[in-house]
Design a protein around this motif. Structure first.
Motif, PDB file in Angstrom:
ATOM      1  N   ALA A 122       0.822  -1.182   0.103  1.00 31.93           N
ATOM      2  CA  ALA A 122      -0.074   0.032   0.074  1.00 31.93           C
ATOM      3  C   ALA A 122       0.888   1.255   0.155  1.00 31.93           C
ATOM      4  CB  ALA A 122      -1.069  -0.058   1.303  1.00 31.93           C
ATOM      5  N   ALA A 123       1.971   1.102   0.613  1.00 26.04           N
ATOM      6  CA  ALA A 123       2.910   2.357   0.535  1.00 26.04           C
ATOM      7  C   ALA A 123       3.830   2.392  -0.305  1.00 26.04           C
ATOM      8  CB  ALA A 123       3.581   2.286   1.985  1.00 26.04           C
ATOM      9  N   LEU A 124       4.141   1.440  -1.234  1.00 30.40           N
ATOM     10  CA  LEU A 124       5.145   1.445  -2.319  1.00 30.40           C
ATOM     11  C   LEU A 124       4.727   2.331  -3.429  1.00 30.40           C
ATOM     12  CD1 LEU A 124       7.553  -0.232  -2.901  1.00 30.40           C
ATOM     13  CD2 LEU A 124       6.350  -1.736  -4.439  1.00 30.40           C
ATOM     14  N   GLY A 125       5.666   3.088  -3.970  1.00 25.07           N
ATOM     15  CA  GLY A 125       5.437   4.067  -4.915  1.00 25.07           C
ATOM     16  C   GLY A 125       4.691   3.542  -6.154  1.00 25.07           C
ATOM     17  N   LYS A 126       3.855   4.138  -6.861  1.00 22.77           N
ATOM     18  CA  LYS A 126       3.259   4.107  -8.073  1.00 22.77           C
ATOM     19  C   LYS A 126       4.134   3.730  -9.238  1.00 22.77           C
ATOM     20  CE  LYS A 126      -0.706   4.568  -5.961  1.00 22.77           C
ATOM     21  NZ  LYS A 126      -1.176   3.492  -5.049  1.00 22.77           N
ATOM     22  N   ASP A 127       5.611   3.980  -9.139  1.00 22.11           N
ATOM     23  CA  ASP A 127       6.293   3.552 -10.086  1.00 22.11           C
ATOM     24  C   ASP A 127       6.550   2.218 -10.345  1.00 22.11           C
ATOM     25  OD1 ASP A 127       7.638   4.315  -7.745  1.00 22.11           O
ATOM     26  OD2 ASP A 127       9.533   5.218  -8.632  1.00 22.11           O
ATOM     27  N   TRP A 128       6.254   1.365  -9.276  1.00 24.37           N
ATOM     28  CA  TRP A 128       6.401   0.142  -9.088  1.00 24.37           C
ATOM     29  C   TRP A 128       5.384  -0.749  -9.729  1.00 24.37           C
ATOM     30  CZ3 TRP A 128      11.124  -2.088  -8.006  1.00 24.37           C
ATOM     31  CH2 TRP A 128      12.054  -1.339  -7.414  1.00 24.37           C
ATOM     32  N   GLN A 129       5.748  -1.822 -10.787  1.00 29.77           N
ATOM     33  CA  GLN A 129       4.687  -2.703 -11.256  1.00 29.77           C
ATOM     34  C   GLN A 129       4.783  -3.799 -10.428  1.00 29.77           C
ATOM     35  OE1 GLN A 129       4.610  -3.375 -15.409  1.00 29.77           O
ATOM     36  NE2 GLN A 129       3.410  -5.220 -15.307  1.00 29.77           N
ATOM     37  N   VAL A 130       3.872  -4.446  -9.519  1.00 27.76           N
ATOM     38  CA  VAL A 130       4.167  -5.620  -9.035  1.00 27.76           C
ATOM     39  C   VAL A 130       3.442  -6.710  -9.354  1.00 27.76           C
ATOM     40  CG1 VAL A 130       3.546  -6.391  -6.563  1.00 27.76           C
ATOM     41  CG2 VAL A 130       3.828  -4.076  -6.789  1.00 27.76           C
TER      42      VAL A 130
END
Length: 195
Positions: free
Chosen positions: A27-35
């Protein structure tokens, strides 16, 4: 987009205390990461033995590392961040995670042999290990074998570093489970925000 691989070994599913840490982290990981989430409870992981092992060895001898059997290893090698969520079981973690590691340890994909020794081929600069433990295990406690094992695997695969977030002491008499879990979730979220 940066690529993150989420190795989910939360065998209790939605009831997992470890899953809460993972949820806080992502939830806190930046939006520039695709998981990409890999739910190990849904994967058909098998131990390397018998005909299954022989098939793998044959494919490797033929140099067929593009075979679908090695897709998991390629995903791991290509990730820029690896996040492992697994509870403390039997002094380490569930066997599913060991089966996964066994299946992604593939020469030519996640590591290679050189004249100087083994060299990791994974791109990730960090591996994050999220876990929940009923007891309290200070660093170096011989009763806790998950972290030393994962630290060795992280080095073997060439991953830059290992960060550990643990919710410890959840099953001890008088433990404030909600407070312990909330504090661990906040540490997980703080780490994610820093990436």
């Amino acid at each position: 987009m940066k690529q993150a691989l989420y190795i989910d070994c939360c065998v209790r599913g939605a009831a997992s205390r470890t899953r809460r840490l993972a949820d806080a982290f992502f939830a806190a990981l930046g939006k520039d990461w695709q998981v990409t989430r890999l739910d190990l409870t849904q994967e058909e992981l098998r131990p390397l033995c018998g005909a299954y092992f022989e098939e793998r060895e044959s494919l490797l001898r033929e140099g067929r590392t593009d075979h679908p059997r090695f897709d998991r290893a390629h995903r791991l090698a290509e990730a820029e961040l690896v996040v492992v969520a697994a509870p403390f079981w039997d002094m380490s973690f569930p066997a599913l995670l060991k089966l996964y590691i066994e299946n992604v340890s593939v020469e030519g994909i996640t590591f290679r042999s050189t004249a100087e020794g083994l060299k990791g081929l994974c791109r990730a600069e960090r591996c994050v290990f999220l876990t929940s433990r009923g007891g309290a295990y200070p660093d170096g406690d011989p009763m806790e074998q998950a972290v030393p094992y994962l630290r060795a695997i992280q080095r073997f695969f060439g991953i830059g570093g290992l960060d550990v977030i643990a919710a410890d002491g959840l099953d001890l008499d008088g433990a404030d489970v909600n407070a312990i879990t909330a504090a661990a979730c906040e540490r997980a979220a703080a780490l994610a925000r820093a990436l």
